[in-house]
Design an enzyme around this catalytic site. Sequence first.
Site, mmCIF file in Angstrom:
data_model
loop_
_atom_site.group_PDB
_atom_site.id
_atom_site.type_symbol
_atom_site.label_atom_id
_atom_site.label_comp_id
_atom_site.label_asym_id
_atom_site.label_seq_id
_atom_site.Cartn_x
_atom_site.Cartn_y
_atom_site.Cartn_z
ATOM 1 N N ASN A 1 0.403 -1.143 -0.114
ATOM 2 C CA ASN A 1 0.792 -0.121 -0.331
ATOM 3 C C ASN A 1 0.269 1.617 -0.150
ATOM 4 O OD1 ASN A 1 -2.635 -1.482 0.465
ATOM 5 N ND2 ASN A 1 -1.956 -1.421 2.886
ATOM 6 N N CYS B 1 -3.906 -6.842 -4.724
ATOM 7 C CA CYS B 1 -4.392 -5.996 -5.345
ATOM 8 C C CYS B 1 -4.978 -6.195 -6.655
ATOM 9 C CB CYS B 1 -3.737 -5.040 -5.663
ATOM 10 S SG CYS B 1 -3.753 -3.406 -5.552
ATOM 11 N N GLU C 1 -9.388 2.170 1.276
ATOM 12 C CA GLU C 1 -8.984 1.043 1.224
ATOM 13 C C GLU C 1 -7.945 0.914 1.583
ATOM 14 O OE1 GLU C 1 -6.580 -1.002 -2.707
ATOM 15 O OE2 GLU C 1 -7.470 0.874 -3.672
ATOM 16 N N ARG C 2 -7.642 -0.330 3.495
ATOM 17 C CA ARG C 2 -7.188 0.611 4.316
ATOM 18 C C ARG C 2 -5.890 0.941 4.136
ATOM 19 N NH1 ARG C 2 -5.876 -5.773 5.860
ATOM 20 N NH2 ARG C 2 -5.644 -6.698 4.047
ATOM 21 N N CYS D 1 -10.882 -0.275 -6.580
ATOM 22 C CA CYS D 1 -10.371 -1.318 -6.485
ATOM 23 C C CYS D 1 -10.488 -2.346 -6.757
ATOM 24 C CB CYS D 1 -10.595 -0.945 -4.336
ATOM 25 S SG CYS D 1 -10.386 -2.120 -4.034
ATOM 26 N N THR E 1 -9.998 -5.807 -5.981
ATOM 27 C CA THR E 1 -11.182 -6.513 -5.141
ATOM 28 C C THR E 1 -12.085 -6.051 -4.203
ATOM 29 O OG1 THR E 1 -9.392 -6.181 -3.179
ATOM 30 C CG2 THR E 1 -8.920 -7.692 -4.836
#
Length: 303
Positions: free
Chosen positions: A82, A91, A222-223, A231, A233
């Site tokens: 990330n 990802c 997204e974390r 995103c 996923t």
Amino acid sequence: MSASSSQHGGIPFFKGHGTQNDFVIVPDPDGALEIGPGTVAALCNRRAGVGGDGLLRVVRAAADPAAAGMADRAEWFMDYRNSDGSVAEMCGNGLRVFARFLVGAGLAKPGELAIATRSGVLTAKVAEDAADGTPGDVTIDMGRARLPGPDGIEVAVGGRRWPALNVNMGNPHAVAFVESLDHAGDLYTAPLTSPEGAYPQGVNVEFVVDRGPRHVAMRVHERGSGETRSCGTGACAVAVAAIRRDGVDPAVTGEAVAYTVDVLGGRLVITEHPDGRVEMTGPAVIVAEGRLDERWWESVRRS
């Protein structure tokens, strides 16, 4: 496009995106580079670095301890981080860009290829370019979704709360259907989730509205990255949640079902098959390549 180093010095890098979810790509085929969290964060910084939602390190599976056990099934490992430097399991958009890079760099041929990830070995299908040179779409076999529970998940922004479905696509997602995407707020900070402890490693949170039959739109936090333009996923998790909500589970009906998912950066098509496999199809583009100044590289590695 070449993945090899030149005699001019500096660390080679590339920049790519999938529906505007953008990534810094660093080829490291032999696993020779030390790229810690601080270096990743500096590379992904949009003002002082290259800028991106995350980093894709391209390394042979056999050369990385995290992937060596998969080297008999996949030559290449997508080491994804990330933008804050934290490690992520998977990802989806990044995997499409990763596959596009491998083909463009001559490290793989168009068609089907296996790629090692922290969620296991996944399959990408890279379509041939169109006659006018437009890159073909990339389809990723994202594996099977898991709905691990618990029941009673909720997400909250401001004074609003919504029930959410817990969907795991190799990484965790909380999917909430809302009346307006504006209700998600600015998504700079993570929405609150309950019950406490449901997501000890953090969670990606999707807010979803309907656009038409089997057609939805989403925003996502997204974390480790905040709101992103897309995103992969997350889009898969959203489609799986919509399929369950709409009562067309392929495992029950015996028929594959496809949902169009609009993200801020474009459009993805997500298909779930009766055996549970989820496929994601969408564009992936390499937009630039360059070399990182060696002095800058050394300075961020030491920071």
